[in-house]
Design a protein around this motif. Structure first.
Motif, PDB file in Angstrom:
ATOM      1  N   VAL A   1     108.250  41.014  81.722  1.00  0.00           N
ATOM      2  CA  VAL A   1     106.839  41.382  81.542  1.00  0.00           C
ATOM      3  C   VAL A   1     106.604  42.670  82.346  1.00  0.00           C
ATOM      4  O   VAL A   1     106.605  42.661  83.583  1.00  0.00           O
ATOM      5  CB  VAL A   1     105.906  40.243  82.001  1.00  0.00           C
ATOM      6  CG1 VAL A   1     104.444  40.684  81.950  1.00  0.00           C
ATOM      7  CG2 VAL A   1     106.129  39.002  81.144  1.00  0.00           C
ATOM      8  N   ASN A   2     106.482  43.777  81.611  1.00  0.00           N
ATOM      9  CA  ASN A   2     106.285  45.085  82.248  1.00  0.00           C
ATOM     10  C   ASN A   2     105.223  45.855  81.452  1.00  0.00           C
ATOM     11  O   ASN A   2     104.694  45.356  80.447  1.00  0.00           O
ATOM     12  CB  ASN A   2     107.616  45.842  82.341  1.00  0.00           C
ATOM     13  CG  ASN A   2     108.315  45.913  80.986  1.00  0.00           C
ATOM     14  OD1 ASN A   2     107.651  45.983  79.955  1.00  0.00           O
ATOM     15  ND2 ASN A   2     109.648  45.859  80.996  1.00  0.00           N
ATOM     16  N   GLU A   3     104.911  47.050  81.896  1.00  0.00           N
ATOM     17  CA  GLU A   3     103.825  47.824  81.262  1.00  0.00           C
ATOM     18  C   GLU A   3     104.124  48.082  79.786  1.00  0.00           C
ATOM     19  O   GLU A   3     103.214  48.071  78.957  1.00  0.00           O
ATOM     20  CB  GLU A   3     103.604  49.147  82.010  1.00  0.00           C
ATOM     21  CG  GLU A   3     102.962  48.991  83.388  1.00  0.00           C
ATOM     22  CD  GLU A   3     101.543  48.417  83.366  1.00  0.00           C
ATOM     23  OE1 GLU A   3     100.946  48.269  82.282  1.00  0.00           O
ATOM     24  OE2 GLU A   3     101.041  48.062  84.452  1.00  0.00           O
ATOM     25  N   SER A   4     105.373  48.336  79.464  1.00  0.00           N
ATOM     26  CA  SER A   4     105.730  48.610  78.067  1.00  0.00           C
ATOM     27  C   SER A   4     105.404  47.397  77.195  1.00  0.00           C
ATOM     28  O   SER A   4     104.751  47.525  76.149  1.00  0.00           O
ATOM     29  CB  SER A   4     107.218  48.968  78.000  1.00  0.00           C
ATOM     30  OG  SER A   4     107.672  48.865  76.677  1.00  0.00           O
TER      31      SER A   4
ATOM     32  N   LEU B   1     103.335  44.962  77.856  1.00  0.00           N
ATOM     33  CA  LEU B   1     101.897  44.654  77.896  1.00  0.00           C
ATOM     34  C   LEU B   1     101.063  45.596  77.037  1.00  0.00           C
ATOM     35  O   LEU B   1      99.900  45.301  76.744  1.00  0.00           O
ATOM     36  CB  LEU B   1     101.401  44.673  79.345  1.00  0.00           C
ATOM     37  CG  LEU B   1     101.905  43.502  80.198  1.00  0.00           C
ATOM     38  CD1 LEU B   1     101.588  43.733  81.669  1.00  0.00           C
ATOM     39  CD2 LEU B   1     101.296  42.175  79.735  1.00  0.00           C
ATOM     40  N   SER B   2     101.647  46.718  76.606  1.00  0.00           N
ATOM     41  CA  SER B   2     100.893  47.630  75.732  1.00  0.00           C
ATOM     42  C   SER B   2     100.560  46.939  74.408  1.00  0.00           C
ATOM     43  O   SER B   2      99.678  47.369  73.673  1.00  0.00           O
ATOM     44  CB  SER B   2     101.682  48.922  75.502  1.00  0.00           C
ATOM     45  OG  SER B   2     102.860  48.624  74.784  1.00  0.00           O
ATOM     46  N   GLU B   3     101.260  45.836  74.087  1.00  0.00           N
ATOM     47  CA  GLU B   3     100.988  45.087  72.843  1.00  0.00           C
ATOM     48  C   GLU B   3      99.828  44.096  73.020  1.00  0.00           C
ATOM     49  O   GLU B   3      99.317  43.573  72.036  1.00  0.00           O
ATOM     50  CB  GLU B   3     102.229  44.282  72.430  1.00  0.00           C
ATOM     51  CG  GLU B   3     103.494  45.081  72.268  1.00  0.00           C
ATOM     52  CD  GLU B   3     103.574  45.785  70.928  1.00  0.00           C
ATOM     53  OE1 GLU B   3     102.795  45.436  70.028  1.00  0.00           O
ATOM     54  OE2 GLU B   3     104.417  46.694  70.817  1.00  0.00           O
ATOM     55  N   ALA B   4      99.480  43.797  74.278  1.00  0.00           N
ATOM     56  CA  ALA B   4      98.461  42.760  74.536  1.00  0.00           C
ATOM     57  C   ALA B   4      97.056  43.323  74.318  1.00  0.00           C
ATOM     58  O   ALA B   4      96.872  44.519  74.100  1.00  0.00           O
ATOM     59  CB  ALA B   4      98.614  42.243  75.964  1.00  0.00           C
TER      60      ALA B   4
ATOM     61  N   VAL C   1      97.522  39.138  83.755  1.00  0.00           N
ATOM     62  CA  VAL C   1      98.902  38.668  83.942  1.00  0.00           C
ATOM     63  C   VAL C   1      98.932  37.589  85.016  1.00  0.00           C
ATOM     64  O   VAL C   1      98.310  37.734  86.079  1.00  0.00           O
ATOM     65  CB  VAL C   1      99.824  39.843  84.341  1.00  0.00           C
ATOM     66  CG1 VAL C   1     101.199  39.343  84.751  1.00  0.00           C
ATOM     67  CG2 VAL C   1      99.947  40.823  83.177  1.00  0.00           C
ATOM     68  N   LEU C   2      99.641  36.507  84.704  1.00  0.00           N
ATOM     69  CA  LEU C   2      99.777  35.375  85.622  1.00  0.00           C
ATOM     70  C   LEU C   2     101.255  35.126  85.915  1.00  0.00           C
ATOM     71  O   LEU C   2     102.126  35.485  85.119  1.00  0.00           O
ATOM     72  CB  LEU C   2      99.181  34.110  84.987  1.00  0.00           C
ATOM     73  CG  LEU C   2      97.748  34.179  84.466  1.00  0.00           C
ATOM     74  CD1 LEU C   2      97.398  32.909  83.693  1.00  0.00           C
ATOM     75  CD2 LEU C   2      96.760  34.383  85.602  1.00  0.00           C
TER      76      LEU C   2
ATOM     77  N   ARG D   1     107.493  40.940  71.741  1.00  0.00           N
ATOM     78  CA  ARG D   1     106.402  41.836  71.305  1.00  0.00           C
ATOM     79  C   ARG D   1     105.449  41.072  70.391  1.00  0.00           C
ATOM     80  O   ARG D   1     104.228  41.193  70.518  1.00  0.00           O
ATOM     81  CB  ARG D   1     106.970  43.093  70.632  1.00  0.00           C
ATOM     82  CG  ARG D   1     107.794  43.882  71.617  1.00  0.00           C
ATOM     83  CD  ARG D   1     107.887  45.361  71.414  1.00  0.00           C
ATOM     84  NE  ARG D   1     108.456  45.909  72.647  1.00  0.00           N
ATOM     85  CZ  ARG D   1     107.755  46.530  73.583  1.00  0.00           C
ATOM     86  NH1 ARG D   1     106.466  46.737  73.428  1.00  0.00           N
ATOM     87  NH2 ARG D   1     108.332  46.953  74.690  1.00  0.00           N
ATOM     88  N   GLU D   2     106.001  40.267  69.511  1.00  0.00           N
ATOM     89  CA  GLU D   2     105.155  39.411  68.652  1.00  0.00           C
ATOM     90  C   GLU D   2     104.358  38.435  69.528  1.00  0.00           C
ATOM     91  O   GLU D   2     103.174  38.184  69.292  1.00  0.00           O
ATOM     92  CB  GLU D   2     106.067  38.647  67.688  1.00  0.00           C
ATOM     93  CG  GLU D   2     105.333  37.701  66.758  1.00  0.00           C
ATOM     94  CD  GLU D   2     106.311  36.754  66.064  1.00  0.00           C
ATOM     95  OE1 GLU D   2     107.379  37.209  65.617  1.00  0.00           O
ATOM     96  OE2 GLU D   2     105.997  35.546  66.006  1.00  0.00           O
TER      97      GLU D   2
END
Ligand code: CP
Length: 309
Positions: free
Chosen positions: A248-251, A253-256, A262-263, A212-213
């Motif tokens: 790497v999932n939607e949860s 990626l909510s931090e990005a 996404v690559l 998450r960080e």
């Protein structure tokens, strides 16, 4: 450009940021060629390019062979598994044999780190490293950089997070070498067993075991494949635990950043290091990476082979 033009692309040592940016600029021209009804230019006419693959590949081999043919080179496709390597012929003897047929350049993939350097030494011809062990995969990093640049216009000030099996990843190492040269910040993330501390000493690179960080504020998030074929066990508490923490999932990626892309270098383990939903979703640029790979590899071949002598 005043810096000497490198003879090989083995890694990014000796490649200036200006030269690397120029390579990416030329990939724009190559994309235009690929958009034409007749996707062929005479730039490499009369030259013979050998793809020497001692390890399997789909994307890198196909795109390099297409790239060379799009520029009118003759292509020799050497597959180690169907060659006299299976009878014990050494890499040196194999290279000297191929060189006797008057190859003009080699594109080399090998399980051993440093194999492309050895081919450069014994062939005397320009060599492009198409992935050697866990050491480097420079054209993958170039196409990754190109794909991010296509999105944002510039890599300067961008945060690129790379999550997964960093330990076994030549893609992570090459991106950690390239992206800071182009002004981006790289965050490498994975479980401690798969996150070599020495990579944290590279300029512009930080390490964290906290996904998450790692993803917070990222403009691009790259998932890395769990390289089961290079693991002898003991790296993960369990696959389920790895997926729960590092997928790497939607949860996650909510931090990005809003609009973060996404690559994945491929091949993917769907629903392991990346959820199928994200791989096929709006943020995904995975197919774009594959498309860009051909143009970027045309640009690399052009840069190394045209106008040298
Ligand atoms: N990314 C990559 O190197 O894919 P291949 O192994 O299919 O060439």
């Amino acid at each position: 450009m005043t810096d000497p033009r490198p003879k090989h692309l083995l890694d990014f040592q000796g490649w200036s940021p200006e030269r690397l940016s120029g390579l990416l600029d030329n990939a724009d021209t190559m994309l235009n060629v690929l958009a034409r009804p007749v996707k062929k230019v005479p730039a490499l006419q009369g030259l013979t390019v050998c793809t020497a693959f001692f390890e399997n590949s789909t994307r890198t081999k196909v795109s390099f062979e297409l790239a060379a043919r799009r520029m009118s080179a003759d292509v020799v496709s050497f597959a180690a598994g169907a060659s006299s390597v299976s009878k014990g012929e050494s890499l040196r003897d194999t290279v000297e044999t191929l060189t006797a047929y008057k190859m003009d350049a080699y594109i080399v993939r090998h399980t051993a780190s440093g194999a492309a350097h050895l081919v450069a030494r014994y062939s005397g011809k320009p060599v492009i490293n198409a992935g050697d062990g866990r050491r480097a995969h420079p054209t993958q990093a170039l196409l990754d950089a190109y794909t991010i640049r296509q999105e944002y216009g510039d890599l300067r000030g961008k945060r690129v997070t790379i999550i997964g099996d960093v330990l076994h990843s030549r893609v992570a190492r090459s991106n950690a070498e390239l992206l800071p040269k182009l002004g981006a910040e790289v965050v490498l993330c994975g479980p401690a067993t798969l996150l070599p501390l020495e990579l944290g000493t590279m300029p512009g690179v930080t390490l964290t075991t906290d996904p998450r960080e790692a993803v917070r504020g990222a403009h691009a998030v790259m998932a890395l494949r769990l390289q089961n074929e290079r693991m002898q066990g003991g790296y993960l508490a369990s696959l389920a635990d790895y997926i729960a923490t590092y997928q790497v999932n939607e949860s996650l990626l909510s931090e990005a950043e809003d609009g973060a892309i996404v690559l994945h270098p491929g091949p993917m383990n769907r629903d392991v290091e990346i959820s199928g939903e994200v791989a096929d979703g709006e943020r995904s640029r995975i197919v774009k990476q594959v498309e860009n790979g051909q143009a970027v590899r045309m640009s690399v071949l052009y840069h190394l082979l045209v106008g040298r002598d």
